[in-house]
Design a protein around this motif. Structure first.
Motif: not given
Length: 421
Positions: A339-353
């Motif tokens: 779960g931690y790894i999965g969320c790391c990917n979501a956080v690291g690829t965030v792109d809403t600017t």
């Protein structure tokens, strides 16, 4: 100098006695005095009601609570009933107790004076509540102990939809809820991160806090997650509870989820608070997130735990609040690794600017002046791109600002909520 025949201590005692017990009770007590007990009445009025109740060191509501606890502990039920009744309907309204405050006194006394005393105390108190309830707008209603829960912890539930999300519900304590607030935590934390703020907000709002997938008591699919998936989780939580539109308060990862939710499902978001977060990372930082994933895969979460605590809390806080930091570290290292790894990917690829101008809900952005994980410049970018957004920078706060600076954080949120229509 002329002689003053007034007994000032007695008069002060009667004043306090009337303020606490009410005129009717005091008049009835005085009218029943005889040549046998008048001196005793004189004594307790001067010493109990002036010497003790007249002291400014404690608020009178606090003294009420003490009297109720002591009389219950000692089994002085006539005196207990007198003070329960006067606490609910007698004397100065400013010194009265609500039924919920009375209940808390009885609950605490049960621990320190014994359950049998509290059991009898609840019996006496309920009889009085049946009597005076109509006067104070309180009704005793049937309720199963199976439906009861700790008001400071909320009621723990799980979504019916999958992946299952563990969430916590605190109902507004003071009548009908003014709003529904959803609290969304940071990476490697869980819903308990919000306990202090949640209990403040639950005074007049329904408050939902939840564990992101991969965290706490929620499901942890063994795959890499995306921010749109985490936002879809948030949307189905709000839809399943039928509590939207909500005020969304998210910190770090929770703030990223809030952005995506407000963009994709604006009908579900009444207002948005984004704390210690970002709308995107530069390429070098994106690469660092991928490196973190590889490190955790190779050595587990323990391998990155100390470094995470250094980013979450500044040096001085880690020294002064070592116990609290240790608790956050334990929560981090006990997080499901997939779960931690999965969320790391979501956080690291965030792109809403580029899509932030689509956010139409009122928005507050909170930054920590010492935040290395999400520097103030990232919050300034979000504030510049979200129409009408307000930015507040908290001094002395790094990444987990709600833990390091809880009161300024709560004040910023309270002022924002007060301005909402």
């Amino acid at each position: 100098m002329s002689y003053d025949p007034s007994d000032l201590d007695l008069e002060r005692g009667f004043k306090n006695r009337r303020e606490i017990l009410g005129d009717a009770w005091v008049e009835r007590s005085v009218s029943r005095a005889t040549n046998f007990n008048a001196e005793f009445q004189h004594l307790i009025t001067r010493f109990a009601w002036n010497e003790i109740w007249g002291r400014p060191g404690l608020e009178k509501k606090t003294r009420r609570a003490m009297v109720l606890a002591v009389t219950m502990a000692l089994g002085r039920w006539e005196e207990f009933e007198l003070h329960v009744r006067s606490a609910l309907v007698g004397g100065d309204p400013d010194t009265r107790l609500t039924p919920d405050e009375l209940k808390e006194i009885l609950m605490q006394t049960a621990i320190y004076a014994g359950v049998p005393a509290a059991n009898t105390g609840f019996t006496h108190a309920q009889e009085i509540l049946r009597e005076v309830g109509p006067q104070i707008g309180y009704t005793l209603e049937p309720m199963s102990p199976l439906d009861a829960f700790h008001p400071g912890n909320g009621k723990d539930l799980v979504t019916a939809s999958k992946p299952a999300l563990h969430y916590n519900l605190r109902k507004a304590r003071n009548g009908a809820p003014r709003k529904t607030i959803v609290l969304s935590h940071a990476l490697g934390c869980d819903l308990t991160m919000w306990d202090w703020l949640a209990n403040i907000l639950a005074a007049d709002c329904d408050v939902v806090s939840y564990d992101h997938r991969g965290h706490g008591g929620s499901d942890a699919p063994a795959t890499l997650y995306t921010m749109p998936e985490l936002a879809a989780d948030a949307a189905r939580l709000v839809q399943e509870l039928d509590c939207g539109p909500v005020v969304w308060i998210g910190l770090s990862m929770g703030g990223m989820v809030g952005q995506e939710l407000a963009i994709r499902n604006p009908e579900l978001v009444q207002a948005l608070v984004i704390a210690n977060s970002t709308s995107a990372y530069p390429d070098t930082v994106r690469q660092a997130w991928q490196q973190r994933i590889e490190t955790v895969r190779a050595g587990g979460i323990e391998a990155i735990a100390d470094a995470v605590m250094e980013r979450y809390f500044h040096d001085e806080f880690r020294k002064e609040s070592a116990g609290l930091v240790a608790a956050f570290r334990r929560r981090l290292t006990s997080t499901d690794q997939d779960g931690y790894i999965g969320c790391c990917n979501a956080v690291g690829t965030v792109d809403t600017t580029a899509r932030l101008p689509k956010i139409s809900s009122p928005t507050l952005i909170i930054a920590g002046a010492l935040d290395q994980g999400a520097p103030v410049s990232m919050s300034e970018t979000m504030a510049a791109n979200i129409p009408g957004a307000k930015l507040v920078v908290l001094e002395g706060a790094s990444h987990l600002a709600v833990a390091e600076q809880p009161k300024p954080f709560a004040q910023a949120v309270a002022e924002f909520l007060a301005a909402l229509k």
